[in-house]
Design an enzyme around this catalytic site. Structure first.
Site, PDB file in Angstrom:
ATOM      1  N   LYS A 112      56.945 -16.634   8.284  1.00  0.00           N
ATOM      2  CA  LYS A 112      56.165 -15.432   7.942  1.00  0.00           C
ATOM      3  C   LYS A 112      56.610 -14.240   8.789  1.00  0.00           C
ATOM      4  CE  LYS A 112      52.055 -18.262   7.137  1.00  0.00           C
ATOM      5  NZ  LYS A 112      50.739 -18.570   7.709  1.00  0.00           N
ATOM      6  N   ARG A 166      65.004 -26.573  19.289  1.00  0.00           N
ATOM      7  CA  ARG A 166      66.323 -26.458  18.652  1.00  0.00           C
ATOM      8  C   ARG A 166      66.331 -25.148  17.882  1.00  0.00           C
ATOM      9  NH1 ARG A 166      69.846 -30.799  15.321  1.00  0.00           N
ATOM     10  NH2 ARG A 166      70.102 -31.481  17.472  1.00  0.00           N
ATOM     11  N   ARG A 223      68.247 -37.181  14.303  1.00  0.00           N
ATOM     12  CA  ARG A 223      68.232 -37.993  15.520  1.00  0.00           C
ATOM     13  C   ARG A 223      67.445 -37.359  16.663  1.00  0.00           C
ATOM     14  NH1 ARG A 223      72.466 -39.260  12.430  1.00  0.00           N
ATOM     15  NH2 ARG A 223      72.301 -37.046  12.020  1.00  0.00           N
ATOM     16  N   HIS A 255      73.949 -28.864  24.106  1.00  0.00           N
ATOM     17  CA  HIS A 255      73.032 -29.904  23.617  1.00  0.00           C
ATOM     18  C   HIS A 255      72.952 -30.933  24.749  1.00  0.00           C
ATOM     19  CE1 HIS A 255      70.851 -32.511  21.081  1.00  0.00           C
ATOM     20  NE2 HIS A 255      71.688 -32.664  20.073  1.00  0.00           N
TER      21      HIS A 255
HETATM   22  N1   CP Z   1      73.304 -35.609  17.317  1.00  0.00           N
HETATM   23  C1   CP Z   1      72.389 -34.752  16.802  1.00  0.00           C
HETATM   24  O1   CP Z   1      72.021 -33.738  17.400  1.00  0.00           O
HETATM   25  O2   CP Z   1      71.900 -35.133  15.583  1.00  0.00           O
HETATM   26  P1   CP Z   1      70.735 -34.386  14.792  1.00  0.00           P
HETATM   27  O3   CP Z   1      71.266 -33.068  14.327  1.00  0.00           O
HETATM   28  O4   CP Z   1      70.382 -35.301  13.647  1.00  0.00           O
HETATM   29  O5   CP Z   1      69.579 -34.195  15.744  1.00  0.00           O
END
Ligand code: CP
Length: 313
Positions: A87, A109, A59, A137
């Protein structure tokens, strides 16, 4: 100068209540654009956005890419397996390499908490945290607020139960402070083995059974059990977990008729949420996904200068 009071979005602490309201208002306009046949604006033409995803994502990565493209930015995706990190390149050297290519914004991320902050210290670009370890997040929390506002007509005064694996959840780490800033009442619900050592630091009330609070909730926010981050089994069986903490039709019947069910995804059907509930009209999971594009368009647009960026084009 950013349209927000911050240069980066690392955690919900970076955003004031006014910033959050600005993101939600801006996202409303972008949601309308996303409903048109031609879903594209020239706003970020000539700007370069890199999605650096060193942990799996469906997502978040996809919606940031769609959001960047709908604003006409040049969007580049880098995943762990397709980057030089496999690497042995350090995050610092990756950051400096991207900086040398004059990227304007990096979405990152990473499995380690604090990695987005470190990246921002190594380069000039704006940074958005797309999820760092068990920490935060923030754009998930923003899209969740947007969804609650649209579904319930307000955020202030609502009781939101965040249910399940609180201790491993970066979603809870951002959503609790986000709800508090907007005047809602967060309640974290789960077994003691899935709570942080001091749940009070999250700023939420705590409940250990879902049935004791179900009747008070305006929103039930169900979390996935993150077995990949857990050490050992935190409860006797998935079946027992589902019995005490899963959202099912019987619990929906015990809830307020207007209560909505949310989930950040990916869902484990039959564990934290039954298939019947996940596919019911009370679940707004796909509305959350839909909101993700508009909210991420708003976050990128405001960080990259908002109206100033468009005027300078
Ligand atoms: N909600 C969420 O972060 O989903 P993903 O891990 O698919 O990005």
């Amino acid at each position: 100068m950013s349209g927000l009071s911050c240069e980066h979005i690392m955690t919900m602490d970076d955003l004031s209540a006014e910033d959050i309201a600005l993101v939600l208002d801006t996202a409303e306009s972008f949601k309308e654009v996303n409903e048109r046949r031609i879903k594209k604006l020239p706003t970020l033409r000539g700007r370069t956005i890199v999605n650096l995803f060193l942990e799996p994502s469906t997502r978040t990565r996809t919606s940031f890419e769609i959001a960047a493209k709908r604003l006409s930015a040049d969007a580049i995706n880098m995943t762990g397996s397709a980057s030089a990190t496999v690497k042995g390149e350090s995050l610092r050297d990756t950051a400096k390499t991207l900086s040398a290519m004059a990227c304007d914004l990096i979405v990152v991320r990473h499995r380690y908490a604090g990695a987005p902050q470190y990246l921002a210290e190594c380069m000039d670009a704006h940074v958005i945290n797309g999820g760092d370890g068990m920490h935060q997040h923030p754009t998930q929390a923003l899209l969740d607020l947007f969804t609650i506002q649209r579904e319930m007509g307000r955020i202030e005064g609502l009781t939101v139960g965040i249910v399940g694996d609180i201790c491993h959840s970066r979603v809870a780490g951002s959503l609790v402070p986000a709800l508090r800033k907007m005047g809602a009442r967060p309640v974290v619900v789960g077994p003691p083995t899935l709570m942080p050592a001091r749940p009070d630091v999250l700023g939420a009330e705590v409940a250990h059974t879902l049935d004791e609070v179900i009747g008070e909730l305006d929103v039930a926010y169900m979390l996935r059990i993150q077995m990949e981050r857990a050490e050992g089994m935190p409860f006797p069986s998935l079946r027992e977990y589902a019995r005490f903490y899963g959202m099912n039709s019987a619990r929906l019947d015990a809830a307020k008729p207007e209560m909505i069910v949310m989930h950040p995804g990916p869902m484990n059907r039959g564990v934290e949420i039954s298939s019947a509930v996940a596919d019911s009209e009370r679940a707004v999971v796909l509305d959350q996904v839909n909101a993700g594009v508009a909210v991420r368009m708003a976050a990128m647009y405001l960080l990259l200068g908002g109206a100033e960026s468009a005027a300078a084009a």
